[in-house]
Design a protein around this motif. Structure first.
Motif, PDB file in Angstrom:
ATOM      1  N   THR A   1      25.514 -31.164 -17.445  1.00  0.00           N
ATOM      2  CA  THR A   1      25.250 -32.555 -16.640  1.00  0.00           C
ATOM      3  C   THR A   1      26.201 -32.374 -15.503  1.00  0.00           C
ATOM      4  N   SER A   2      27.462 -32.127 -15.756  1.00  0.00           N
ATOM      5  CA  SER A   2      28.548 -32.079 -14.441  1.00  0.00           C
ATOM      6  C   SER A   2      27.909 -31.160 -13.521  1.00  0.00           C
TER       7      SER A   2
ATOM      8  N   TYR B   1      25.016 -29.761 -12.660  1.00  0.00           N
ATOM      9  CA  TYR B   1      23.847 -30.231 -12.073  1.00  0.00           C
ATOM     10  C   TYR B   1      24.035 -31.640 -11.197  1.00  0.00           C
ATOM     11  N   ASN B   2      24.696 -32.459 -11.461  1.00  0.00           N
ATOM     12  CA  ASN B   2      25.348 -33.555 -10.694  1.00  0.00           C
ATOM     13  C   ASN B   2      26.212 -32.942  -9.207  1.00  0.00           C
TER      14      ASN B   2
ATOM     15  N   LYS C   1      23.760 -31.021  -7.219  1.00  0.00           N
ATOM     16  CA  LYS C   1      22.627 -31.896  -6.383  1.00  0.00           C
ATOM     17  C   LYS C   1      23.567 -32.838  -5.661  1.00  0.00           C
ATOM     18  N   ASN C   2      24.947 -32.928  -5.503  1.00  0.00           N
ATOM     19  CA  ASN C   2      25.376 -33.695  -4.388  1.00  0.00           C
ATOM     20  C   ASN C   2      25.766 -33.134  -3.304  1.00  0.00           C
TER      21      ASN C   2
ATOM     22  N   ARG D   1      33.801 -29.867  -7.234  1.00  0.00           N
ATOM     23  CA  ARG D   1      33.279 -31.028  -7.776  1.00  0.00           C
ATOM     24  C   ARG D   1      33.216 -31.268  -9.168  1.00  0.00           C
TER      25      ARG D   1
END
Length: 290
Positions: free
Chosen positions: A116-117, A119-120, A123-124, A149
């Motif tokens: 989750t971390s 991928y986010n 993506k950002n 990030r």
């Protein structure tokens, strides 16, 4: 006989108690000692240690570097273009007590959090760049942005991310050809712009050089004219000084007449016919009478 059996049983029980009291920690693992469910001790060095039998229990967690391979996924760039990313993460448990408390000591839970971390963060990072910037940032820049990030967010789980890398960062098959054509066209336009700017600069340099050459030639011709004029003036001054009396003037005229006569005598014919009023005849006439 009963005494022997009792003695054997006692020995077996003692060995069982001793065996349940020994904790063996391997070099590539952590051992957590729990007492009534609560963590009482963390063993992070390889070797043998002791615990209270029947009261304390142990759990082991991996100490080595682990690999998590993310599922390929789609991301959107700042200019609204879709890209396919396929990446992986190297991670390890840095704080086994926090890892046990927040993730229940489960590597599956840890990988879910990492997925989750990462991928986010990915993506950002990609959403802050245009598609051509993403393509040109494959040599470490994108990985550094993602690591910035996600690195701090994993500390709360007792996890340390060691490396993030993209195995593949590509375009969807349905628009790959169109995007490549557009990128080639943009590069051609950039090359044409550089060529035009270079030609413009070259023309400016040529014009400046031609102007400087013309100025240099003009100055040289000016100086030549000045020198010629000065030379002629000096020549006339010398002649004036040389023939400043009437006798010298007459001699100069005689010499010039001879030069003119010699110039007029061309070819095989050496006879010159002069009229009586010719300056040359008068000079010769005057010279003869003298």
């Amino acid at each position: 006989m009963k005494k022997k059996i009792a003695a054997v049983l006692i020995v077996v029980v003692l060995l069982g108690i001793l065996g349940s009291s020994v904790v063996v920690t391997a070099e590539d693992e952590y051992t957590l000692v729990r007492q009534f469910g609560r963590i009482s001790k963390v063993v992070d060095q390889p070797g043998v240690s002791m615990k209270i039998p029947f009261v304390q229990t142990t759990d082991t967690y991996p100490k080595q570097t682990l690999l998590y391979d993310l599922v390929p996924s789609e991301v959107i760039t700042r200019d609204k273009k879709t890209m396919i990313t396929d990446s992986y993460v190297l991670w390890r448990i840095s704080d086994p007590m926090r890892f046990a408390q927040t993730l229940n000591g489960s590597t599956t839970n840890a990988e879910s959090r990492i997925n989750t971390s990462v991928y986010n963060a990915l993506k950002n990072a990609i959403s802050s760049m245009n598609q051509d910037e993403v393509i040109t940032s494959r040599d470490g820049e994108l990985s550094a942005m993602v690591m910035e990030r996600i690195d701090a967010s994993m500390e709360q789980y007792g996890i340390e991310l060691l490396m993030f890398e993209t195995k593949q960062l590509d375009l969807p098959e349905d628009n790959k050809a169109a995007v490549y054509e557009r990128m080639i066209s943009e590069r051609d336009n950039i090359a044409a712009t550089y060529t035009a700017e270079g030609n413009s600069e070259a023309q400016v340099i040529r014009n400046t050089t031609d102007k400087e050459v013309a100025i240099s030639i003009s100055e040289a011709e000016k100086q030549a004219e000045i020198l010629i004029a000065e030379g002629e003036a000096e020549y006339m001054r010398i002649l004036s000084e040389a023939y400043d009396t009437e006798e010298k003037t007459e001699f100069y005229s005689f010499v010039r007449s001879l030069d003119a006569l010699r110039s007029s005598m061309t070819g095989d014919e050496k006879t010159v016919v002069l009229s009586a009023d010719s300056p040359i005849a008068q000079i010769f006439g005057g010279y003869t009478e003298e």
